[in-house]
Each structure stands twice: as structure tokens, then as C-alpha cells.
Design a protein around this motif. Structure first.
Motif, PDB file in Angstrom:
ATOM      1  N   ASP A  23       0.833  -1.195   0.000  1.00  6.43           N
ATOM      2  CA  ASP A  23       0.000   0.000   0.000  1.00  6.43           C
ATOM      3  C   ASP A  23       0.871   1.250   0.000  1.00  6.43           C
ATOM      4  N   LEU A  24       0.340   2.341  -0.533  1.00 11.66           N
ATOM      5  CA  LEU A  24       1.108   3.560  -0.699  1.00 11.66           C
ATOM      6  C   LEU A  24       1.572   4.134   0.637  1.00 11.66           C
ATOM      7  N   ALA A  25       0.712   4.091   1.644  1.00 11.64           N
ATOM      8  CA  ALA A  25       1.077   4.644   2.948  1.00 11.64           C
ATOM      9  C   ALA A  25       2.225   3.859   3.575  1.00 11.64           C
ATOM     10  N   GLY A  26       2.156   2.523   3.488  1.00  9.65           N
ATOM     11  CA  GLY A  26       3.238   1.699   4.029  1.00  9.65           C
ATOM     12  C   GLY A  26       4.534   1.898   3.273  1.00  9.65           C
ATOM     13  N   GLU A  27       4.433   1.989   1.944  1.00 10.53           N
ATOM     14  CA  GLU A  27       5.627   2.226   1.136  1.00 10.53           C
ATOM     15  C   GLU A  27       6.262   3.564   1.493  1.00 10.53           C
ATOM     16  N   ALA A  28       5.428   4.563   1.758  1.00 10.59           N
ATOM     17  CA  ALA A  28       5.953   5.883   2.121  1.00 10.59           C
ATOM     18  C   ALA A  28       6.786   5.821   3.393  1.00 10.59           C
ATOM     19  N   GLN A  29       6.372   4.992   4.354  1.00  9.62           N
ATOM     20  CA  GLN A  29       7.133   4.873   5.596  1.00  9.62           C
ATOM     21  C   GLN A  29       8.487   4.199   5.357  1.00  9.62           C
ATOM     22  N   VAL A  30       8.500   3.220   4.453  1.00  4.29           N
ATOM     23  CA  VAL A  30       9.770   2.554   4.130  1.00  4.29           C
ATOM     24  C   VAL A  30      10.704   3.520   3.408  1.00  4.29           C
ATOM     25  N   LEU A  31      10.163   4.280   2.470  1.00  7.66           N
ATOM     26  CA  LEU A  31      10.974   5.291   1.784  1.00  7.66           C
ATOM     27  C   LEU A  31      11.518   6.310   2.787  1.00  7.66           C
ATOM     28  N   ARG A  32      10.634   6.753   3.670  1.00  6.87           N
ATOM     29  CA  ARG A  32      11.019   7.743   4.679  1.00  6.87           C
ATOM     30  C   ARG A  32      12.195   7.269   5.515  1.00  6.87           C
ATOM     31  N   TRP A  33      12.101   6.035   6.017  1.00  7.10           N
ATOM     32  CA  TRP A  33      13.125   5.558   6.940  1.00  7.10           C
ATOM     33  C   TRP A  33      14.368   5.033   6.237  1.00  7.10           C
ATOM     34  N   SER A  34      14.231   4.641   4.982  1.00 10.74           N
ATOM     35  CA  SER A  34      15.422   4.295   4.203  1.00 10.74           C
ATOM     36  C   SER A  34      16.276   5.532   3.980  1.00 10.74           C
ATOM     37  N   ILE A  35      15.618   6.623   3.602  1.00 12.15           N
ATOM     38  CA  ILE A  35      16.355   7.869   3.379  1.00 12.15           C
ATOM     39  C   ILE A  35      16.903   8.406   4.697  1.00 12.15           C
ATOM     40  N   ALA A  36      16.143   8.274   5.772  1.00 10.09           N
ATOM     41  CA  ALA A  36      16.638   8.718   7.085  1.00 10.09           C
ATOM     42  C   ALA A  36      17.895   7.955   7.490  1.00 10.09           C
ATOM     43  N   ALA A  37      17.910   6.647   7.239  1.00  5.87           N
ATOM     44  CA  ALA A  37      19.089   5.851   7.587  1.00  5.87           C
ATOM     45  C   ALA A  37      20.327   6.351   6.859  1.00  5.87           C
ATOM     46  N   LEU A  38      20.156   6.721   5.581  1.00  9.57           N
ATOM     47  CA  LEU A  38      21.289   7.086   4.743  1.00  9.57           C
ATOM     48  C   LEU A  38      21.642   8.564   4.805  1.00  9.57           C
ATOM     49  N   SER A  39      20.793   9.360   5.420  1.00  9.14           N
ATOM     50  CA  SER A  39      21.080  10.796   5.497  1.00  9.14           C
ATOM     51  C   SER A  39      21.107  11.269   6.947  1.00  9.14           C
ATOM     52  N   SER A  40      19.985  11.231   7.625  1.00  9.44           N
ATOM     53  CA  SER A  40      19.920  11.764   8.992  1.00  9.44           C
ATOM     54  C   SER A  40      20.837  11.017   9.959  1.00  9.44           C
ATOM     55  N   VAL A  41      21.033   9.716   9.739  1.00  4.40           N
ATOM     56  CA  VAL A  41      21.852   8.923  10.659  1.00  4.40           C
ATOM     57  C   VAL A  41      23.257   8.671  10.107  1.00  4.40           C
ATOM     58  N   GLU A  42      23.347   8.168   8.887  1.00  4.14           N
ATOM     59  CA  GLU A  42      24.673   7.784   8.380  1.00  4.14           C
ATOM     60  C   GLU A  42      25.592   8.985   8.169  1.00  4.14           C
ATOM     61  N   VAL A  43      25.060  10.100   7.718  1.00  2.00           N
ATOM     62  CA  VAL A  43      25.925  11.251   7.434  1.00  2.00           C
ATOM     63  C   VAL A  43      26.709  11.696   8.674  1.00  2.00           C
ATOM     64  N   PRO A  44      26.068  11.944   9.816  1.00  7.45           N
ATOM     65  CA  PRO A  44      26.874  12.377  10.970  1.00  7.45           C
ATOM     66  C   PRO A  44      27.810  11.302  11.506  1.00  7.45           C
ATOM     67  N   VAL A  45      27.331  10.035  11.588  1.00  6.39           N
ATOM     68  CA  VAL A  45      28.212   9.022  12.188  1.00  6.39           C
ATOM     69  C   VAL A  45      29.376   8.689  11.274  1.00  6.39           C
ATOM     70  N   LEU A  46      29.148   8.665   9.967  1.00  3.95           N
ATOM     71  CA  LEU A  46      30.233   8.383   9.027  1.00  3.95           C
ATOM     72  C   LEU A  46      31.227   9.534   8.980  1.00  3.95           C
ATOM     73  N   THR A  47      30.737  10.756   9.010  1.00  3.29           N
ATOM     74  CA  THR A  47      31.622  11.920   8.998  1.00  3.29           C
ATOM     75  C   THR A  47      32.458  11.973  10.272  1.00  3.29           C
ATOM     76  N   THR A  48      31.835  11.655  11.398  1.00  2.27           N
ATOM     77  CA  THR A  48      32.579  11.616  12.665  1.00  2.27           C
ATOM     78  C   THR A  48      33.722  10.610  12.582  1.00  2.27           C
ATOM     79  N   TRP A  49      33.435   9.434  12.075  1.00  2.00           N
ATOM     80  CA  TRP A  49      34.457   8.388  11.931  1.00  2.00           C
ATOM     81  C   TRP A  49      35.583   8.846  11.008  1.00  2.00           C
ATOM     82  N   PHE A  50      35.219   9.455   9.876  1.00  2.00           N
ATOM     83  CA  PHE A  50      36.232   9.850   8.896  1.00  2.00           C
ATOM     84  C   PHE A  50      37.138  10.945   9.441  1.00  2.00           C
ATOM     85  N   VAL A  51      36.547  11.935  10.110  1.00  2.78           N
ATOM     86  CA  VAL A  51      37.354  13.021  10.680  1.00  2.78           C
ATOM     87  C   VAL A  51      38.299  12.464  11.749  1.00  2.78           C
ATOM     88  N   GLY A  52      37.794  11.538  12.574  1.00  2.00           N
ATOM     89  CA  GLY A  52      38.656  10.910  13.578  1.00  2.00           C
ATOM     90  C   GLY A  52      39.764  10.088  12.954  1.00  2.00           C
TER      91      GLY A  52
END
Length: 213
Positions: free
Chosen positions: A91-120
Motif C-alpha cells: 500500500d502507498l502509505a506503508g511504502e511511504a514509511q519505508v521510503l522515509r526511513w530508508s532515506i533517514a538511515a542514509l542521510s539523517s543517521v549515516e551522514v553524521p556518524v560516518l563523517t565523525t568516523w572519517f574526521v577521527g
């Protein structure tokens, strides 16, 4: 048959943390047959002209699904979910939640933790920039912990590709595991996802197949 371009040999520090694991895990969960095309990173296989024609950035993973070439781990997982109807609601609503959290994993979460690791890693540990990145990463993990307080999975009631992405981001060597220590909901979530038989098969096969340079 679906071809997955994945590592056959990789630098020791990266072994067990590479993003092709996300695709291989998803395929195991889906029960979709595939063929691995092994790529030797230290031997510069990713710099070959034939591979750069598939991915100009020279990165893995890449899939070739009977001529449909997809790069970027998040895009690949979403493509496979749409194709198979697995690991994503129909269903479209369920798919929207998967899209939302897939993008969140790769942007809101991965960007800061990966950048922190790289700078260190590159000598910035203890600097003001590194400290600021640590605080940013901690804020995101704390916010995620609150979201997971009463949830089994991140996007829906069942495992989806968003969980595969989020789990790999948080468990990879590029995430400082000390960041996760104060957050019980995140830790239980990771344990729950990584206890799945499909993940165990994936990492076991990877460790047998992928050499460390």
C-alpha cells in the motif's frame, strides 16, 4: 539471472563493513536467486572502464538485473523491494514509511556518524569539529532511540529494507559503538535485526568468500 557486483577482496579495515552486505542480506531475506561478480578492490577492479560504465563513481554495490543497472545500496534495496513485493508494504502509505526511513538511515543517521568516523580517522580526533560531529551523532541516535521505544522495526510492524539499511549503518565499523551504549532501545533493535537467520547466512558466506588485503 540477477548479477550482484560485490567485493571478493578488500582492505582489511573495510572487510565485514562494506555496503554490498546490505544488498546480499536483502536478497537472502527475499529468497531471490543471484550471481555474485567478485571485484578485487586492491587490484583496482573498480577502476576498469567496463565497471565505470556501470558506476562512474567506481563504488560497490552494483546490480545488473537483465540489463537494468542500479547503483547505490539504498536505491538497489528499494528497487528489489518494488520488484519482488517483499520487505516493503504494497500500500502507498506503508511504502511511504519505508521510503522515509530508508532515506533517514542514509542521510539523517549515516551522514553524521560516518563523517565523525572519517574526521577521527584522518587525525581530527579531539578537535572542535570532531566534538561537534560527536554531538550531532549522539543527538540523532538519541532521537532514534526514542522512536524505537515501542516499536519492533523502524518503519512498519515487519522487517523492511529500511531496517536492513538502518541496521547496517549502525553496526558497521564506521559507527563508533560507544555512541550506542547509552541507548537500550537502539541496542535491542540491532540485536533483533542481526539475529535473523538471513543476516547470519549473509555474513557467514561473506567471511568465507571475501579476502582481506
Amino acid at each position: 539471472m540477477l548479477k550482484v557486483y560485490a567485493f571478493s577482496r578488500v582492505n582489511k579495515i573495510a572487510r565485514g563493513n562494506t555496503r554490498d552486505l546490505r544488498v546480499l542480506w536483502a536478497l537472502e531475506e527475499m529468497g531471490l536467486p543471484y550471481e555474485i561478480v567478485g571485484m578485487d578492490h586492491p587490484n583496482h577492479d573498480l577502476d576498469r572502464d567496463d565497471f565505470r560504465a556501470k558506476n562512474p563513481f567506481g563504488q560497490l554495490p552494483v546490480i545488473d538485473d537483465d540489463g537494468v543497472v542500479v547503483t547505490e545500496s539504498g536505491a538497489i534495496l528499494l528497487y528489489l523491494a518494488r520488484k519482488t513485493g517483499k520487505l516493503m508494504p504494497r500500500d502507498l502509505a506503508g511504502e511511504a514509511q519505508v521510503l522515509r526511513w530508508s532515506i533517514a538511515a542514509l542521510s539523517s543517521v549515516e551522514v553524521p556518524v560516518l563523517t565523525t568516523w572519517f574526521v577521527g580517522l584522518t587525525g581530527g580526533k579531539g578537535s572542535k569539529s570532531h566534538d561537534a560531529l560527536q554531538r550531532w551523532s549522539d543527538m540523532r541516535i538519541q532521537q532514534l532511540d526514542g522512536w524505537l521505544a515501542n516499536r519492533t522495526f523502524v518503519a512498519t510492524d515487519e522487517l523492511t529494507v529500511a531496517d536492513i539499511l538502518m541496521t547496517h549503518v549502525l553496526s558497521a565499523g564506521s559507527t563508533d559503538q560507544a555512541l550506542l551504549a547509552p541507548y537500550a532501545h537502539v541496542q535491542r533493535y540491532l540485536a533483533r535485526c542481526m539475529d535473523r537467520p538471513a543476516w547470519k547466512r549473509t555474513i557467514e558466506a561473506y567471511e568465507k568468500r571475501v579476502e582481506a588485503a
